[in-house]
Design an enzyme around this catalytic site. Structure first.
Site, PDB file in Angstrom:
ATOM      1  CB  CYS A 188      25.693 -11.565  41.914  1.00  0.00           C
ATOM      2  SG  CYS A 188      26.537 -12.143  43.374  1.00  0.00           S
ATOM      3  CD  GLU A 248      21.541 -18.219  45.712  1.00  0.00           C
ATOM      4  OE1 GLU A 248      21.126 -17.052  45.524  1.00  0.00           O
ATOM      5  OE2 GLU A 248      20.927 -19.029  46.428  1.00  0.00           O
TER       6      GLU A 248
END
Ligand code: NAD
Length: 544
Positions: free
Chosen positions: A328, A294
Site C-alpha cells: 500500500c 486502512e
C-alpha cells in the site's frame, strides 16, 4: 487464592532480520523446507470454536509464480460457517473478556516467540510460496513484523491500562478498559502476512473476540498464523478463521446485532461499500461499531534539485518495485526536477536492467510474480491503455508473461500531464509513473502533488536544503499519514513509525500503536466516593 501484582511486560525490541546469505543455517533449512512444502500438498480447514471445519467444497492453491503447481487446497465455507463463527465468538466472549490481562498477554508473547523461533521458517516458506515473496520480503513481513505487532501490542495494552484519571481527596476515580460488547470482524488483504495476523490479534489482545476472514490469496500462510495461536494457548472461539467470499461474510456479519467493530485493510472501494452497509444497518446494532480501515495509496516521491540523486534512485528502485509494487506504501508517482532528469533516468534504467525476475525459490530473483490472474489482467490493461492513449511514454518494462506465472516487468511511465490517470490512480503493481517539472517551479509542484490523488498514505521528500525540507513538510502536511525525509516511503517498522493514512487512504488509526488499540476498548469511568454526603442542602442555601 488469586495471586496478583502490577506486572511489567518484557520491553519489546524489534525482531532482528536474518540475512539468509549463502552459508547461513537459516538459508539451508529454508531451502529444504520449501522443497518439502512444494512436494506435500496441504488440506486447510477453517478454524471455528477451536475446531477444524471442513466442507468438502475445496479450492486449490497455486504459487502465483508457478500456477500449474499445486500447494494444496482449502475448504470454502458459506453463510452457515460464518454464523457458526459468530456464535463461537459470542460464546467465548464473557470468559475471554474477564480473563486476567497478564494471562492474555502471556498467550500473545508466547505466540511471538513461537513465530520468531520454531515457526519462523515455516511462516516464511508459506508466505514465499503462497504470496510470491522473495525471502527478504517474507522475512521482514511474516517473521519480523508480525512478531513485532504481537510484542509491541502487548506492551501498548499495558500502557493504555496505566492511563488513569486524577482522584481528589475523598474520591477514587478509575478508568476500566472494557473490551467491546460484541465481536470484531477482521477482514484482511493478501499482501502482508503481518497485517493478516495483526488485524485479528490486536482486538483479541485487548480482550475482544473475533471473526477473521483472510484474503483467498493468503490462506496458505494464514493457516500457519492460526497454528501458532493455537499452540500458544489461545482459547477456543477467541479468533475464528472462516473462508468464504467477502460479500457472503459481510452480509451476515454486518447485519448481526452484536457486530461491534471492523478491523479492515484492503482496497478503498471495498471499505467504502462496507461503511455504507454499516450506515444502512446502524439501527440494528446493540452498540455503535468501531470502524477502522486502512486502504489504498498513490504514494509519492518529491525530488528537489538539491537531493543526492543516487539516494533518490535507490529509494525509487526499492520503494516502487519491491514485492512487485504490491505494498500500500509503494512509490507510484515521482516528481523530478528537469535539470536532474537525465541523471536520474540513466541510473534508474540501469537499476531496472539489473533486476532479475522469477520464482522466490531461486534466491537470486529480486522481482517475483503478482498475486493472481485477476491482478495480472488488471495491470496488463493499465499498460495497454497507456500504450494506446499515447499521452505518456513507457520508458522501461511494459512486457507481461503468464505462461508459468503471473509476471509483469517493472514498468516506468513518463507523463507530461501531472494529472494523467497514471499519476492519480492506485494500480497496486510494478507500474511507476514519473513527471518531470521545471526545477524553478518546486513550490507549485508541491501543490500539484498535494491535490492530485484522493489518497494520503505515504510520501517522501528528497532534498539537502533544510528550508526546502521545511517547505515540503508544511505544504504536504495532509498529503501523507507517513511522511519520509530522505528515505523511501515503504518499510514502516512497528514501534518506530506507526502506520496509516487519511483522506481516501483510511481512518488513520495507526496499526501497531496505542492509537489503534484504543479503538478496541470502551472505557467505563468509575467514581467511588468514600464518605458520601447525607444532606442535600448546600451552604449557599442559608439566608442568614
Ligand atoms: P481487496 O480489497 O481486494 O480485499 C481485502 C479483503 O476484503 C479480502 O479479504 C477480500 O476477500 C475482501 N473483500 C473483497 N471484496 C469484498 C466485498 N465486496 N465485500 C466484503 N469483503 C470483500 O484488497 P487486496 O487486493 O487484498 O489488498 C490490496 C489493497 O489493500 C490495496 O488497495 C492496498 O493499498 C490496500 N492495503 C492497504 C494497507 C494500509 O495499511 N493502508 C496495507 C495493505 C494493503
Amino acid at each position: 487464592m488469586l495471586a496478583t501484582g502490577f506486572f511489567n511486560v518484557p520491553d519489546p525490541q524489534n525482531e532482528p532480520v536474518l540475512s539468509y546469505a549463502p552459508g547461513t543455517r537459516e538459508r539451508d533449512e529454508l531451502k529444504k523446507l520449501i522443497l518439502n512444502y512444494r512436494e506435500n500438498p496441504v488440506d486447510i480447514p477453517m478454524f471455528i470454536g477451536g475446531k477444524e471445519v471442513r466442507t468438502g467444497n475445496t479450492i486449490d492453491i497455486h504459487p502465483p509464480h508457478d500456477h500449474q503447481h499445486l500447494l494444496g487446497h482449502y475448504h470454502q465455507g458459506g453463510e452457515k460457517e460464518v454464523k457458526m463463527a459468530i456464535d463461537a465468538a459470542l460464546k467465548a466472549r464473557n470468559s475471554w473478556a474477564s480473563f486476567p490481562w497478564e494471562q492474555r498477554a502471556a498467550i500473545f508473547l508466547k505466540a511471538a516467540d513461537l513465530l520468531s523461533g520454531p515457526y519462523r521458517l515455516r511462516m516464511n516458506a508459506a508466505t514465499m510460496l503462497g504470496q510470491s515473496k522473495n525471502i527478504f520480503q517474507a522475512e521482514i513481513d511474516a517473521a519480523c513484523e508480525l512478531t513485532d505487532f504481537l510484542r509491541f501490542n502487548v506492551k501498548f495494552m499495558t500502557d493504555l491500562y496505566k492511563f488513569q484519571p486524577n482522584s481528589p481527596p475523598g474520591v477514587w476515580n478509575r478508568l476500566e478498559w472494557r473490551p467491546l460488547e460484541g465481536f470484531v470482524f477482521a477482514l484482511t488483504p493478501f499482501n502482508f502476512t503481518s497485517i493478516a495476523g495483526n488485524l485479528p490479534t490486536a482486538p483479541a489482545i485487548m480482550g475482544n473476540v473475533v471473526v477473521w476472514k483472510p484474503s483467498k490469496a493468503q490462506v496458505y500462510s494464514a493457516q500457519v498464523i492460526m497454528e501458532v495461536l493455537r499452540e500458544a494457548g489461545l482459547p477456543d472461539g477467541v479468533i475464528n478463521m472462516v473462508f468464504a467470499p467477502g460479500p457472503v461474510v459481510s452480509k451476515i456479519i454486518l447485519s448481526h446485532p452484536h457486530f461491534a467493530g471492523l478491523h479492515y485493510t484492503g482496497s478503498t472501494e471495498v471499505f467504502q461499500e462496507i461503511w455504507k452497509t454499516i450506515g444502512n444497518n446502524i439501527y440494528k446494532y446493540h452498540t455503535y461499531p468501531r470502524v477502522v480501515g486502512e486502504t489504498g495509496g498513490k504514494d509519492f516521491v518529491m525530488v528537489h534539485e538539491s537531493a543526492d540523486m543516487r539516494q533518490v534512485v535507490t529509494a525509487i528502485s526499492r520503494g516502487a518495485f519491491e514485492y512487485q509494487g504490491q505494498k500500500c506504501s509503494a512509490v507510484s508517482r515521482v516528481y523530478v526536477p528537469d535539470n536532474k532528469w537525465p541523471e536520474i533516468k540513466e541510473m534508474l534504467l540501469s537499476d531496472l536492467a539489473s533486476f532479475t525476475m522469477g520464482g522466490p525459490e531461486d534466491f537470486s530473483n529480486f522481482i517475483n510474480a503478482v498475486i493472481d490472474e485477476g491482478a495480472f489482467e488488471r495491470l496488463k490493461k493499465v499498460i495497454d491503455r497507456i500504450r494506446r492513449e499515447k499521452k505518456a511514454a513507457i520508458i522501461a518494462g511494459g512486457k507481461t508473461y503468464k505462461k508459468t506465472g503471473y509476471f509483469i516487468e517493472p514498468t516506468v511511465v513518463l507523463a507530461d500531464d501531472p494529472y494523467y490517470f497514471a499519476m492519480q490512480e492506485e494500480f497496486f503493481g510494478p507500474i511507476l509513473t514519473m513527471h518531470v517539472y521545471p526545477a524553478a517551479k518546486f513550490a507549485e509542484t508541491l501543490e500539484i502533488c498535494d491535490n492530485t490523488s484522493i489518497y494520503a498514505l505515504t510520501g517522501s521528500i528528497f532534498a539537502r536544503e533544510r528550508k526546502v525540507i521545511e517547505l515540503a513538510s508544511r505544504k504536504l502536511v495532509n498529503a501523507a499519514g507517513n511522511f519520509y525525509i530522505n528515505d523511501k516511503p515503504t518499510g514502516a517498522v512497528v514501534g518506530q513509525q506507526p502506520f496509516g493514512g487519511s483522506r481516501g487512504s483510511g481512518t488513520n488509526d495507526k496499526a501497531g500503536s496505542v492509537l489503534n488499540l484504543i479503538r478496541w476498548l470502551s472505557p467505563r469511568s468509575v467514581k467511588e466516593t468514600f464518605v458520601p454526603p447525607v444532606n442535600y442542602r448546600y451552604p449557599f442555601m442559608v439566608e442568614r
